[in-house]
Design an enzyme around this catalytic site. Structure first.
Site, PDB file in Angstrom:
ATOM      1  CG  HIS A 290      31.911 -13.037 -34.425  1.00 28.11           C
ATOM      2  ND1 HIS A 290      32.843 -12.052 -34.667  1.00 28.11           N
ATOM      3  CD2 HIS A 290      32.025 -13.925 -35.457  1.00 28.11           C
ATOM      4  CE1 HIS A 290      33.485 -12.325 -35.795  1.00 28.11           C
ATOM      5  NE2 HIS A 290      33.019 -13.448 -36.289  1.00 28.11           N
TER       6      HIS A 290
ATOM      7  CG  HIS B  35      30.535 -12.213 -40.349  1.00 29.48           C
ATOM      8  ND1 HIS B  35      30.639 -13.330 -41.136  1.00 29.48           N
ATOM      9  CD2 HIS B  35      31.583 -12.257 -39.493  1.00 29.48           C
ATOM     10  CE1 HIS B  35      31.698 -14.031 -40.760  1.00 29.48           C
ATOM     11  NE2 HIS B  35      32.298 -13.400 -39.766  1.00 29.48           N
TER      12      HIS B  35
ATOM     13  CD  GLU C 277      34.611 -10.621 -40.640  1.00 28.96           C
ATOM     14  OE1 GLU C 277      34.578 -10.435 -39.400  1.00 28.96           O
ATOM     15  OE2 GLU C 277      35.042 -11.675 -41.146  1.00 28.96           O
TER      16      GLU C 277
END
Length: 349
Positions: free
Chosen positions: A105, A179, A314
């Protein structure tokens, strides 16, 4: 329709502001200039009761302390990069590993922990916030000065429109997503196990022990990964399918979308009547059912955090695409433009 702004906290000596968008029907979306984080979406149930349908925190400190990524923009690359490195034109770039040997991420301080420039914007039937951020050459190991713009719109049709664009001055890689953890029961009062998900997807990516794609695209037919006619999230939590077990008794998988911008992702909560329709121009959606969500803290309103409290949808490019030549590329050239469009429509039935 209106926009309000108030102080939410600070990071270092930089203020964090909360922007609340409200439409003429009373629906509200609140977001921060910290990571473009959506902290609250008040959406009606079938009786018109407005309740929060995303997970978030009441304090800025919790967004920094807890690595939940609640509601934030993830970048420069969403998901995992194997071995925390990748090659472009024969040059290897090393990224900080922040999950075992892998990069997750966007790294130690990804886009979710950055303060973005923000300004309110308005159109005839929509109000919004425009966020911009310059990710400098070398930030978290990535090449190129990347100028990112994310705009959140709230319309009178109870639609949240999210448009993310980016340009670079050097060849780089980009794969951004939001997210948010959704829970349509409202105010986190129930788990998402009885939520019903429908996906226009015939295949999903097989994952290995590190939750990285093996490269195999598996057929959903005859498995708990077949959401084409609708399926409750509960099915994956009790499944003995090796991929469900691997993900911690649930889902954390990229599904390849067979259609775009045509009601390809639908989430329902029958008891409240809430329905969320997600449409995107991206090739896949990573479905994560919060199988690893910590249970040692509380979210907003004092609700205890626990497994299966939210579901992430996502929309993005395929994870770890830099190591799979048959995946759609996530390379951005200096003369190119990255553009990700996703809309979230809240309705009742």
């Amino acid at each position: 329709m209106k926009i309000t702004k108030q102080t939410f906290g600070e990071v270092g000596h930089e203020p964090v502001y909360a922007y609340t968008l409200e439409n003429d029907r009373g629906m509200r979306l609140t977001c921060l200039n910290l990571g473009c984080t959506v902290t609250e979406i008040l959406a009606p149930d079938r009786d018109g009761n407005l309740e929060n349908v995303v997970l978030g925190f009441d304090r800025v400190e919790d967004y920094l302390r807890r690595k939940t990524y609640f509601g934030a923009i993830i970048g420069r690359i969403a998901g995992r990069i194997r071995g925390a490195e990748f090659a472009l034109d024969g040059k290897t770039y090393t990224l900080p590993p922040n999950e075992g040997n892998n990069h997750l991420h966007g790294g130690i301080r990804g886009f979710h922990e950055r303060i973005w420039e923000a300004k309110p914007v308005e159109e005839k039937d929509a109000v919004g916030v425009e966020f911009t951020y310059l990710s400098k050459d070398g930030e978290e190991g990535y090449p190129g000065n990347l100028q990112v713009r994310a705009v959140y719109w709230l319309t009178n049709e109870n639609r949240w429109i999210q448009k993310i664009t980016a340009k670079t001055d050097k060849k780089t890689i980009v794969n951004l997503t939001n997210h948010s953890y959704f829970n349509l029961s409202g105010n986190g009062k129930d788990l998402i196990l009885d939520h019903e998900l429908t996906l226009k997807s015939d295949r999903f990516l097989e994952l290995d022990e590190e939750l990285l794609p093996t490269g195999k695209k598996l057929e959903v037919e005859g498995t708990p990964f077949d959401f084409r006619k609708g399926r409750k999230i509960f099915d994956g939590t009790v499944s003995r399918h090796p991929q469900n077990l691997l993900a911690g008794n649930g889902y954390d998988h990229p599904f390849l979308l067979s259609e775009n911008l045509n009601q390809e992702i639908v989430l329902r909560h029958r008891e409240s009547g809430r329905k969320l329709t997600v449409e995107t121009n991206q090739p896949c959606v990573v479905v994560y059912t919060s199988n690893a969500l910590g249970e040692d803290f509380a979210i907003q309103g004092g609700v205890p955090s626990r497994k299966y409290l939210g579901i992430c949808l996502e929309t993005q490019g395929l994870p770890d695409a830099v190591h799979h030549s048959d995946f759609p590329p996530v390379v951005l050239e200096p003369d190119g433009r990255y553009e990700a469009l996703t809309t979230y429509t809240f309705s009742t039935e």
